[in-house]
Design an enzyme around this catalytic site. Structure first.
Site, PDB file in Angstrom:
ATOM      1  N   LYS A 158       0.835  -1.198   0.000  1.00 46.25           N
ATOM      2  CA  LYS A 158       0.000   0.000   0.000  1.00 46.25           C
ATOM      3  C   LYS A 158       0.872   1.251   0.000  1.00 46.25           C
ATOM      4  O   LYS A 158       1.954   1.252   0.566  1.00 46.25           O
ATOM      5  CB  LYS A 158      -0.906   0.027   1.242  1.00 46.25           C
ATOM      6  N   GLY A 164      -8.205   5.041   0.541  1.00 47.15           N
ATOM      7  CA  GLY A 164      -9.343   4.833  -0.336  1.00 47.15           C
ATOM      8  C   GLY A 164      -9.036   3.892  -1.486  1.00 47.15           C
ATOM      9  O   GLY A 164      -9.709   3.922  -2.500  1.00 47.15           O
ATOM     10  N   LYS A 237     -18.110   3.545  -2.563  1.00 47.38           N
ATOM     11  CA  LYS A 237     -19.196   2.932  -1.816  1.00 47.38           C
ATOM     12  C   LYS A 237     -20.513   3.153  -2.535  1.00 47.38           C
ATOM     13  O   LYS A 237     -20.737   4.221  -3.121  1.00 47.38           O
ATOM     14  CB  LYS A 237     -19.277   3.535  -0.411  1.00 47.38           C
ATOM     15  N   GLU A 275     -11.685   3.368  10.102  1.00 54.72           N
ATOM     16  CA  GLU A 275     -12.029   2.317   9.143  1.00 54.72           C
ATOM     17  C   GLU A 275     -11.349   1.017   9.562  1.00 54.72           C
ATOM     18  O   GLU A 275     -10.128   0.991   9.737  1.00 54.72           O
ATOM     19  CB  GLU A 275     -11.493   2.790   7.788  1.00 54.72           C
ATOM     20  N   ASN A 290     -10.483   8.521   8.702  1.00 52.62           N
ATOM     21  CA  ASN A 290     -10.952   9.655   7.913  1.00 52.62           C
ATOM     22  C   ASN A 290     -11.274  10.808   8.847  1.00 52.62           C
ATOM     23  O   ASN A 290     -12.072  10.666   9.769  1.00 52.62           O
ATOM     24  CB  ASN A 290     -12.188   9.261   7.106  1.00 52.62           C
ATOM     25  N   ARG A 292     -12.878  13.695   8.608  1.00 48.34           N
ATOM     26  CA  ARG A 292     -13.873  14.612   8.020  1.00 48.34           C
ATOM     27  C   ARG A 292     -15.269  14.047   8.270  1.00 48.34           C
ATOM     28  O   ARG A 292     -15.402  12.912   8.722  1.00 48.34           O
ATOM     29  CB  ARG A 292     -13.653  14.669   6.497  1.00 48.34           C
ATOM     30  N   VAL A 295     -19.622  11.001   3.538  1.00 49.15           N
ATOM     31  CA  VAL A 295     -20.818  10.937   2.690  1.00 49.15           C
ATOM     32  C   VAL A 295     -21.934  10.190   3.413  1.00 49.15           C
ATOM     33  O   VAL A 295     -23.084  10.634   3.439  1.00 49.15           O
ATOM     34  CB  VAL A 295     -20.496  10.226   1.348  1.00 49.15           C
ATOM     35  N   ARG A 338     -26.454   5.324  -2.614  1.00 48.74           N
ATOM     36  CA  ARG A 338     -25.910   6.482  -3.329  1.00 48.74           C
ATOM     37  C   ARG A 338     -26.414   6.436  -4.767  1.00 48.74           C
ATOM     38  O   ARG A 338     -26.055   5.522  -5.522  1.00 48.74           O
ATOM     39  CB  ARG A 338     -24.386   6.449  -3.327  1.00 48.74           C
TER      40      ARG A 338
HETATM   41  C1  MV4 Z   1      -6.942  -4.324   2.604  1.00 49.52           C
HETATM   42  C2  MV4 Z   1      -7.671  -5.419   2.089  1.00 49.52           C
HETATM   43  C3  MV4 Z   1      -7.266  -6.676   2.445  1.00 49.52           C
HETATM   44  N1  MV4 Z   1      -6.209  -6.856   3.241  1.00 49.52           N
HETATM   45  N2  MV4 Z   1      -5.877  -4.563   3.399  1.00 49.52           N
HETATM   46  C4  MV4 Z   1      -9.179  -0.830   0.281  1.00 49.52           C
HETATM   47  C5  MV4 Z   1      -9.380   0.578   0.690  1.00 49.52           C
HETATM   48  C6  MV4 Z   1      -8.434   0.806   1.788  1.00 49.52           C
HETATM   49  N3  MV4 Z   1      -8.966   1.713   2.752  1.00 49.52           N
HETATM   50  C7  MV4 Z   1      -8.172  -0.518   2.369  1.00 49.52           C
HETATM   51  N4  MV4 Z   1      -8.576  -1.481   1.376  1.00 49.52           N
HETATM   52  C8  MV4 Z   1      -8.309  -2.795   1.552  1.00 49.52           C
HETATM   53  N5  MV4 Z   1      -7.267  -3.071   2.344  1.00 49.52           N
HETATM   54  C9  MV4 Z   1      -5.530  -5.797   3.691  1.00 49.52           C
HETATM   55  N6  MV4 Z   1      -4.465  -6.003   4.479  1.00 49.52           N
HETATM   56  C10 MV4 Z   1      -8.748  -5.148   1.265  1.00 49.52           C
HETATM   57  C11 MV4 Z   1      -9.070  -3.837   0.972  1.00 49.52           C
HETATM   58  C12 MV4 Z   1     -10.191  -3.691   0.084  1.00 49.52           C
HETATM   59  C13 MV4 Z   1     -11.376  -3.120   0.505  1.00 49.52           C
HETATM   60  C14 MV4 Z   1     -11.535  -2.607   1.777  1.00 49.52           C
HETATM   61  C15 MV4 Z   1     -12.710  -2.047   2.167  1.00 49.52           C
HETATM   62  C16 MV4 Z   1     -13.761  -2.005   1.285  1.00 49.52           C
HETATM   63  C17 MV4 Z   1     -13.637  -2.475   0.015  1.00 49.52           C
HETATM   64  C18 MV4 Z   1     -12.454  -3.024  -0.401  1.00 49.52           C
HETATM   65  C19 MV4 Z   1     -12.332  -3.521  -1.683  1.00 49.52           C
HETATM   66  C20 MV4 Z   1     -11.172  -4.073  -2.078  1.00 49.52           C
HETATM   67  C21 MV4 Z   1     -10.093  -4.142  -1.208  1.00 49.52           C
END
Ligand code: MV4
Length: 461
Positions: A158, A164, A237, A275, A290, A292, A295, A338
């Site tokens: 990451k 996001g 979302k 989150e 976040n 703020r 939405v 939404r």
């Molecule tokens: C992750 C994950 C799986 N494992 N981290 C996507 C947005 C960001 N805020 C974090 N995200 C993710 N992180 C680990 N270690 C999967 C996601 C992710 C996800 C998270 C929340 C809502 C939708 C998502 C869709 C794809 C991947």
């Protein structure tokens, strides 16, 4: 109280803030691009200032223009809404230097949470559970390989400056890690001008659960429970609900308590959202914070009975929280859809003129929108047209109410994703509350899902 608030945003959230100010007896200043001269937020505010041409960079993100507008109109505070400058520490700092209160957390807090590596370290120190991963930035592919070996595959890379979902790379086997590292680093550098990466164990089918925090300037901090936000596509979302069908009362209490304790340690102020990922075993992990108003804040407002924007403004002024943790409790169930101006099947944006418009109403239905008949959805900004929110005594009734409200919604002249929502709500997994972040992907790939979507498109006038 503040005498006059400048709303540095547009669309439904600008209206939402103006409405809260009006009820608090605060005068409002709308700002707008030349393309937004006829927008509702301009009409509903007491004053309006044009701040530039349609591109956001030259208007809603134009800091000197915004501050000039605030100074000319003698506004004593700025509400940034969501998106645009809402999480920009430099902007918050400039506001404070100009003696204009930024309605949000202190600039240091925006800066801390804006860097995901620093946020993760702060979260760990404050006692929030984290997935196994690198404690800081991973310098090179070799270091990434060492961590991956320790954590075990799959892993996820990451961007420290991301969030996001931008700049993430899932890696399922050792052989492709070095390549993924280079790609992720290049993407992060191009998108955020910061190539820093970190690594975590990857959770395959998580649910996205977020905790709403409310914190005044006197150290009083409470949570308003969770929102379930797993119905997403490409990190956008689509449907949110509260409470989450995945949480037991015990888990809910634990997530709330861990979050509040951490926010007290960090001395967080104003509203915020933590989150978390929830895995299939019911373990939760801090992802990001976040800083703020979000939405999807209305689902929390409806089930918790708290006007979040009003409380946010009061707290920014210095008023203490008016309730304690034991004064707030969940009442019933709320769902938000939404409604976007986009093709319901391809999700491509669909700007244009709304030639016919009729909004749903009735018991338990709320519509937060800046759209009206003959309004033109502009191509310059995001495609959120309206938030349709329902509240009912239980989840089953809320789903029925949302289906009824969706069937009343008439939007002519442009395409919207209303048919998508109808198909999503008809899914067995949604109705059972048994879904995760892959829900939309599965719906679109499945026979019944795509058939339902096609039928909903045909049936939507
Ligand atoms: C992750 C994950 C799986 N494992 N981290 C996507 C947005 C960001 N805020 C974090 N995200 C993710 N992180 C680990 N270690 C999967 C996601 C992710 C996800 C998270 C929340 C809502 C939708 C998502 C869709 C794809 C991947």
């Amino acid at each position: 109280m503040f005498k006059k608030v400048l709303v540095a945003n547009r669309g439904e959230i600008a209206l939402r803030v103006i409405r809260a100010c009006r009820e608090l007896g605060i005068a409002t200043v709308a700002v707008h691009s030349t393309a937004d001269a006829n927008a509702l937020h301009v009409r509903f505010a007491d004053e309006a200032v044009c701040i530039g041409p349609p591109p956001s960079k030259e208007s809603y993100l134009n800091v000197p223009q915004l501050l000039s507008a605030a100074e000319i109109t003698r506004a004593d505070a700025i509400h940034p809404g969501y998106g645009f400058l809402s999480e920009n520490a430099e902007f918050a700092e400039v506001c404070e230097n100009c003696k204009i209160r930024f309605i949000g957390p202190r600039p240091e807090m925006l800066r801390l949470m804006g860097n995901k590596v620093r946020a993760r370290a702060a979260a760990r120190e404050a006692g929030m559970p984290l997935l196994p991963g690198s404690p800081g930035t991973v310098k090179d592919p070799r270091e990434a390989e060492a961590f991956a070996k320790e954590i075990g595959f799959p892993v996820i890379l990451k961007a420290a400056a991301g969030g996001g979902g931008k700049g993430m790379k899932i890696v399922r086997e050792p052989g492709v890690l070095a390549q993924a590292f280079s790609t992720a680093q290049a993407e992060a550098l191009a998108s955020f001008n910061n190539g820093d990466l970190y690594i975590e164990r990857y959770v395959e089918k998580p649910r996205h659960i977020e905790i709403q925090i409310v914190a005044d300037e006197h150290g009083n901090i409470i949570h308003l429970n969770e929102r379930e936000c797993s119905v997403q596509r490409r990190h956008q979302k689509l449907i949110e609900e509260a409470p989450s069908p995945a949480l037991t009362p015990e888990l809910r209490q634990r997530m709330g308590e861990v979050s509040v304790a951490a926010m007290k340690k960090l001395r967080y102020n104003n509203v915020g959202t933590i989150e978390y990922l929830l895995d299939e075993r019911g373990e939760f992990y801090f992802m990001e914070m976040n800083t703020r108003i979000q939405v999807e804040h209305p689902v929390t407002e409806l089930v918790m009975g708290v006007d979040l924007v009003r409380e946010q403004i009061r707290m920014a002024y210095g008023h203490p929280l008016r309730f304690k943790q034991e004064d707030v409790q969940i009442r019933g169930h709320a769902i938000e859809c939404r409604v976007n101006a986009e093709d319901p099947v391809t999700f491509a944006p669909w700007p244009g003129k709304i030639t016919g418009y009729s909004v749903p109403g009735g018991y338990g239905v709320r519509v937060d929108s800046a759209a009206y008949e003959n309004y033109t959805v502009l191509p310059h900004y995001d495609s959120l047209l309206s938030k349709l929110i329902v509240h009912a005594e239980d989840r089953e009734t809320a789903i029925r109410r949302m289906q009824r409200a969706l069937s009343e919604y008439v939007v002519e002249g442009i395409r919207t994703n209303i048919p998508f929502h109808r198909a999503a709500l008809a899914e067995e997994s949604f109705q059972e509350g048994n879904y995760d972040t892959r829900f939309v992907e599965r719906l679109l790939a499945s026979e019944t899902g795509s058939r339902r979507l096609k039928k909903a498109v045909e049936e939507t006038p």
